[in-house]
Design a protein around this motif. Structure first.
Motif, mmCIF file in Angstrom:
data_model
loop_
_atom_site.group_PDB
_atom_site.id
_atom_site.type_symbol
_atom_site.label_atom_id
_atom_site.label_comp_id
_atom_site.label_asym_id
_atom_site.label_seq_id
_atom_site.Cartn_x
_atom_site.Cartn_y
_atom_site.Cartn_z
ATOM 1 N N ALA A 353 0.833 -1.209 0.000
ATOM 2 C CA ALA A 353 0.000 0.000 0.000
ATOM 3 C C ALA A 353 0.866 1.256 0.000
ATOM 4 C CB ALA A 353 -0.928 -0.012 1.218
ATOM 5 N N THR A 354 1.934 1.249 0.807
ATOM 6 C CA THR A 354 2.835 2.400 0.855
ATOM 7 C C THR A 354 3.529 2.590 -0.493
ATOM 8 O OG1 THR A 354 3.209 1.969 3.212
ATOM 9 C CG2 THR A 354 4.765 3.431 2.101
ATOM 10 N N ALA A 355 3.992 1.491 -1.083
ATOM 11 C CA ALA A 355 4.646 1.566 -2.388
ATOM 12 C C ALA A 355 3.692 2.111 -3.447
ATOM 13 C CB ALA A 355 5.149 0.175 -2.789
ATOM 14 N N THR A 356 2.428 1.738 -3.378
ATOM 15 C CA THR A 356 1.439 2.191 -4.360
ATOM 16 C C THR A 356 1.239 3.701 -4.277
ATOM 17 O OG1 THR A 356 0.295 0.051 -4.256
ATOM 18 C CG2 THR A 356 -0.934 1.916 -5.142
ATOM 19 N N VAL A 357 1.040 4.198 -3.063
ATOM 20 C CA VAL A 357 0.744 5.622 -2.884
ATOM 21 C C VAL A 357 1.965 6.480 -3.212
ATOM 22 C CG1 VAL A 357 0.069 7.376 -1.214
ATOM 23 C CG2 VAL A 357 -1.054 5.144 -1.185
ATOM 24 N N VAL A 358 3.113 6.136 -2.625
ATOM 25 C CA VAL A 358 4.314 6.937 -2.867
ATOM 26 C C VAL A 358 4.757 6.806 -4.323
ATOM 27 C CG1 VAL A 358 6.718 7.294 -2.200
ATOM 28 C CG2 VAL A 358 4.999 6.781 -0.456
ATOM 29 N N GLY A 359 4.623 5.613 -4.904
ATOM 30 C CA GLY A 359 4.958 5.453 -6.318
ATOM 31 C C GLY A 359 4.115 6.347 -7.207
ATOM 32 N N CYS A 810 -7.957 2.321 -14.037
ATOM 33 C CA CYS A 810 -9.195 2.264 -13.265
ATOM 34 C C CYS A 810 -10.447 1.957 -14.074
ATOM 35 C CB CYS A 810 -9.401 3.588 -12.532
ATOM 36 S SG CYS A 810 -8.048 4.065 -11.442
ATOM 37 N N ALA A 811 -10.361 1.949 -15.397
ATOM 38 C CA ALA A 811 -11.576 1.804 -16.207
ATOM 39 C C ALA A 811 -12.368 0.561 -15.826
ATOM 40 C CB ALA A 811 -11.204 1.778 -17.690
ATOM 41 N N MET A 812 -11.660 -0.521 -15.476
ATOM 42 C CA MET A 812 -12.345 -1.777 -15.202
ATOM 43 C C MET A 812 -13.114 -1.766 -13.883
ATOM 44 S SD MET A 812 -9.135 -4.251 -14.193
ATOM 45 C CE MET A 812 -8.214 -3.695 -15.638
ATOM 46 N N VAL A 833 -5.110 -9.844 -4.034
ATOM 47 C CA VAL A 833 -4.974 -8.853 -2.962
ATOM 48 C C VAL A 833 -4.191 -7.644 -3.464
ATOM 49 C CG1 VAL A 833 -4.036 -8.426 -0.656
ATOM 50 C CG2 VAL A 833 -5.132 -10.615 -1.169
ATOM 51 N N GLN A 834 -3.130 -7.886 -4.220
ATOM 52 C CA GLN A 834 -2.371 -6.772 -4.791
ATOM 53 C C GLN A 834 -3.265 -5.910 -5.683
ATOM 54 O OE1 GLN A 834 1.334 -8.058 -6.671
ATOM 55 N NE2 GLN A 834 1.369 -9.857 -5.362
ATOM 56 N N ALA A 835 -4.073 -6.553 -6.517
ATOM 57 C CA ALA A 835 -4.943 -5.803 -7.422
ATOM 58 C C ALA A 835 -5.956 -4.981 -6.634
ATOM 59 C CB ALA A 835 -5.659 -6.767 -8.370
ATOM 60 N N TYR A 836 -6.458 -5.534 -5.548
ATOM 61 C CA TYR A 836 -7.432 -4.803 -4.727
ATOM 62 C C TYR A 836 -6.794 -3.585 -4.074
ATOM 63 C CZ TYR A 836 -11.057 -3.911 -1.265
ATOM 64 O OH TYR A 836 -12.033 -3.317 -0.501
ATOM 65 N N LEU A 837 -5.580 -3.740 -3.551
ATOM 66 C CA LEU A 837 -4.886 -2.596 -2.953
ATOM 67 C C LEU A 837 -4.559 -1.546 -4.009
ATOM 68 C CD1 LEU A 837 -2.432 -4.507 -0.571
ATOM 69 C CD2 LEU A 837 -4.516 -3.281 0.081
ATOM 70 N N ASP A 838 -4.162 -1.978 -5.182
ATOM 71 C CA ASP A 838 -3.853 -1.051 -6.265
ATOM 72 C C ASP A 838 -5.096 -0.258 -6.670
ATOM 73 O OD1 ASP A 838 -1.929 -0.237 -8.561
ATOM 74 O OD2 ASP A 838 -3.737 -0.912 -9.604
ATOM 75 N N ALA A 839 -6.247 -0.921 -6.672
ATOM 76 C CA ALA A 839 -7.483 -0.255 -7.088
ATOM 77 C C ALA A 839 -7.940 0.798 -6.101
ATOM 78 C CB ALA A 839 -8.591 -1.300 -7.285
#
Length: 860
Positions: A353-359, A810-812, A833-839
């Motif tokens: 989650a941290t990597a997603t937001v900061v990235g 996000c289109a999907m 789980v990764q896909a859910y956090l990314d979304a």
């Protein structure tokens, strides 16, 4: 006295059967413990259920078939067969029927008659219990599959979720087929073994011998015991090698079933002789492990080329470097706000989650007006405060920024455990900062540590030694090395993350192998001892510990790390940080503690101040003037990976890390997970924000959460307190929770206190930042806290101003319903789980907050 014909005089038949059933279960206790552990694991532990939704193997059909074939073969042969055989072999004997101390005074004939009578009366139970126990592993897997299915049933908008549910259906069919095969094998056991024995007798070498089916089966069991010892030896010496061949879900049957046969043999010996051999073995292993005084020590490094006085940087020097990177180093120049990231704990879920937001923030840095010509995407981030998995996340970000090439992400390879690996392999996507940081956080860090926990850490020899290239380190070191190997795989080598050997032996100056601290030095990708930075440019010599301004002006800016652990002895924060623990007071005449109630790990490990060889130097006096004597902090160095784990030592998977002071191991402490103190990282982030405010820089705190929460309530609410308890929770508790409330309620409260302390800290941050804004002119950047989290029911309405990059991501999910109230928290994450956090960055509220943050970062 009991007679042979009436072993339980005066007792009704039903209660006689209940009493005897408990006796059967006690006699079969090794098998019972194994299956109960499996039922609890797959029935109650979300992380175990998540193992059965592992679609990372689907990148190759042969690979997927091989992996799940190994899983079900192990389920049948390594778990179910030993459980059934161990119980049946025990119950076939007679020593368990009468306790040894009662059997002693009895005549042999009397004992035999009583045993035969008991066996005759309860023949059905004796026959059925081993069969039922042997079927329980298949039932445990079915329960785990049901839990995995339930967690994904409202997330069909994600393709990874649909793929996982298809896999779960296939595994359910395979589990049912394996259970049916087990039932047939049990019923036909005597016929099959007899036929096989006849075939064996037909071989020339056996023609003169008589081999029964029972004897043949016993031989198979003995072979399994030998296999168990071989497996134990290999796993003990080379857990990384074992976890590369038997990873994740396939490990569970091995861990729960591999010791059943030898321990069942010990239990049978206990029945015969009246000696608790199993208990004695457990005590011996515990004593052996306890005798190893240094098994759980923090991994330290020998002295490096740069003096330890340059390991930690003074706050003023750090602020000068940050200003230089953001174009406001000269007197009177307006500075942008300084971002402080606070990353909540939560194992790989928090890191991802941290990597997603900061990235995403790093990818959006070109939106800022001053971006032109800059190759420092992390320049707005002043510091990152992490707890547990959040500490790993911010450490990965720091390492990637240090290894960045011309400001671009350093990633080169995507491992199949990353949910977007196929897109990168096929050339449909390239590594953005968000993808790169996610790929670094998506490895299988669990398997090696799990093998170490099951095999090595319970029998830790008191004399450390190494077997060839395999150093015998604890499961904490195995977890650190898993991080190091995966980082190296993604950014450089492309070798297997399970390759045997020490990555840091050849990659000491990069990735997670580099030394913690030394901002501007070669260990962090900055200056070398000759005064040149990573790009070979000249830079002024400096001593950051002494607070001299203009430190390493030519070196790229790297955000400061503040990793939050907890002291076992005091319960206070124990910080592993780039910052010197004191700073110049507002009046400039003395130094004050940066985080007064907390401890600095490097100070705690340094030579005590009272040592006579200090030439009378009074250590507290060194901090009374405007300069702090950094050379007094002579603790050994740590790798980035070890520093991250000082904050992530949560029970079971990671032991408490032991350390002593330099030169005197009689003094010291143990460090455990920072979540024991509070799980948000906000307390330390607030310390930094206050220091920035005193220097005239506007602090922004970004709180990255990963524990799923309900969406914010919209519309009017009744006039109740601001924070209302979840009314009805006690009434809704499950039956087993109510039955075990005496034990479970305190444990549950202590667990949830981690989040409660984080909420309290967040409230203090909001109040403190509001106080900083009194008198600030309208329109200027203001100190604020931004909260980006994971919603159990995210609002996925389509925005009108979506960018092309957002539309691709996000289109999907826009316009779709996603409901995942429980998200696995482990050192490994399934692709779904990764896909859910990314979304979550497509969620309406998170998207709005992130947009506000980027606009504020552009102000001066």
């Amino acid at each position: 006295m009991k007679t042979a014909r009436d072993p339980f005089p005066g007792m009704p038949p039903f209660w006689s059967s209940v009493l005897f059933a408990s006796r059967i279960l006690w006699a079969s206790r090794i098998s019972v413990v194994s299956v109960v552990a499996g039922l609890v694991l797959f029935g109650k532990v979300v992380q175990a259920q998540n193992l059965l939704a592992d679609t990372s193997w689907n990148t190759s059909l042969p690979l997927a078939v091989w992996y799940w074939t190994v899983f079900f073969a192990a389920l049948f042969l390594i778990w179910s067969f030993p459980v059934h055989y161990g119980a049946r072999r025990t119950l076939d004997g007679s020593s368990w029927l009468i306790n040894a101390h009662l059997r002693g005074p009895m005549l042999p004939d009397e004992a035999e008659r009583l045993s035969e009578d008991l066996r005759h009366r309860h023949a059905t139970l004796i026959r059925l219990v081993p069969r039922i126990l042997g079927a329980m592993p298949f039932a445990a897997v079915a329960i785990g599959l049901a839990g995995a299915w339930s967690a994904l049933q409202n997330a069909d908008a994600l393709p990874e979720s649909g793929t996982a549910r298809t896999l779960i259906l296939a595994l359910a069919l395979a589990d049912a087929a394996a259970a049916i095969l087990y039932g047939v094998a049990v019923v036909q056991r005597r016929r099959w073994t007899a036929a096989l024995a006849r075939r064996v007798e037909a071989v020339a070498v056996y023609r003169s011998r008589s081999i029964s089916g029972t004897r043949l089966l016993d031989g198979v069991a003995h072979a399994f015991v030998a296999l168990t010892f071989a497996l134990f030896a290999i796993a003990y010496v080379a857990p990384v090698w074992i976890s590369s061949w038997i990873p994740r879900a396939a490990l569970v049957p091995f861990l729960l079933g591999s010791l059943v046969l030898p321990l069942s043999a010990l239990a049978r010996a206990s029945h015969r002789r009246g000696v608790p051999y199993v208990l004695l073995l457990v005590l011996a292993c515990t004593g052996l492990t306890a005798s190893n005084r240094h098994f759980h020590d923090l991994r330290t490094l020998p002295e490096g080329p740069t003096p330890v006085a340059q390991r930690q940087i003074d706050f003023d020097a750090a602020l000068s470097r940050w200003k230089a990177a953001n174009g406001c180093a000269r007197e009177g120049e307006a500075c942008p706000p300084a971002l402080i990231v606070a990353a909540e704990g939560g194992a790989s879920r928090a890191a991802f989650a941290t990597a997603t937001v900061v990235g995403e923030i790093l990818d959006r840095m070109p939106e800022l007006a001053d971006h032109a010509g800059s190759d420092q995407p992390g320049r707005r981030i002043f510091a990152m405060s992490g707890v547990s998995g959040g500490a790993l996340g911010v450490t990965l970000i720091r390492a990637a920024l240090a290894d960045a090439a011309a400001g671009g992400p350093p990633c080169r390879f995507a491992h199949r455990t990353f949910f977007r690996a196929r897109l990168i392999w096929d050339g449909q996507a390239s590594f953005t900062w968000r993808d790169c940081l996610q790929a670094l956080a998506s490895g299988d860090f669990l398997s090696p540590a799990f093998v170490g926990l099951a095999y090595r850490d319970n029998v830790a020899l008191p004399v450390p030694f190494e077997v060839g290239p395999f150093p015998l380190r604890d499961r904490a070191a195995l977890l650190e090395q898993a991080w190091e190997r995966h980082y190296d795989y993604v950014t450089r080598s492309g070798e297997s993350p399970f390759s045997v050997g020490d990555i840091c032996g050849r990659e000491a100056g990069r990735g997670l192998c580099r030394r913690f601290g030394y901002l501007g030095g070669p260990e962090a990708g900055g200056q070398d001892p000759a005064g040149r930075d990573a790009a070979g440019r000249d830079a002024a010599a400096h001593d950051p510990g002494r607070g001299e301004p203009g430190a390493a002006a030519g070196a790229p800016w790297l955000p400061l790390l503040l990793l939050n652990g907890t002291s076992v002895q005091t319960g206070r924060r124990l910080l592993t940080t780039d910052l010197v623990s004191t700073r110049v007071s507002p009046d400039g005449r003395a130094r004050v503690g940066f985080y007064t109630p907390a401890y600095d790990l490097f100070e705690a490990m340094s030579t005590p101040c009272a040592e006579p060889d200090r030439e009378g130097q009074d250590c507290p006096a060194a901090a009374r003037g405007p300069l702090d004597e950094a050379a007094l902090r002579d603790a050994p160095d740590l790798r980035l990976s070890t520093a991250a784990l000082t904050s992530a030592r949560f029970p079971v998977i990671s032991p408490a890390g032991t350390f002593g002071v330099r030169g005197d191991w009689a003094q010291g402490d143990r460090v455990v997970d920072g979540g024991y103190f509070e799980n948000s990282g906000m307390t330390t982030a607030l310390d930094v924000a206050k220091a920035l405010h005193e220097k005239g820089v506007v602090p922004l705190i970004l709180w990255v959460l990963n524990e799923p929460k309900l969406a914010r309530r919209e519309g009017p609410v009744p006039p109740r307190p601001v924070v209302t308890p979840f009314v009805g929770a006690a009434q809704a508790a499950a039956f087993l929770d109510r039955a075990g409330a005496l034990l479970t309620a305190p444990i549950e409260a202590l667990w949830n206190t981690r989040q409660g302390h984080g909420a309290e800290s967040a409230d203090l941050v909001v109040r403190a930042l509001a106080a900083m804004e009194e008198g600030r002119p309208p329109g200027a950047a203001t100190a604020q806290m931004y909260e980006i989290g994971v919603f159990a029911e995210p609002s996925m309405r389509r925005p009108d101003d979506a960018t092309p990059a957002e539309t691709r991501r996000c289109a999907m999910v826009w316009g779709q319903s996603l409901q995942v109230p429980v998200v696995s928290m482990s050192w490994w994450l399934a692709p779904s789980v990764q896909a859910y956090l990314d979304a979550q960055l497509c969620e309406h509220e998170n998207r709005r907050i992130l947009g506000d943050l980027m606009r504020t970062l552009g102000k001066r």
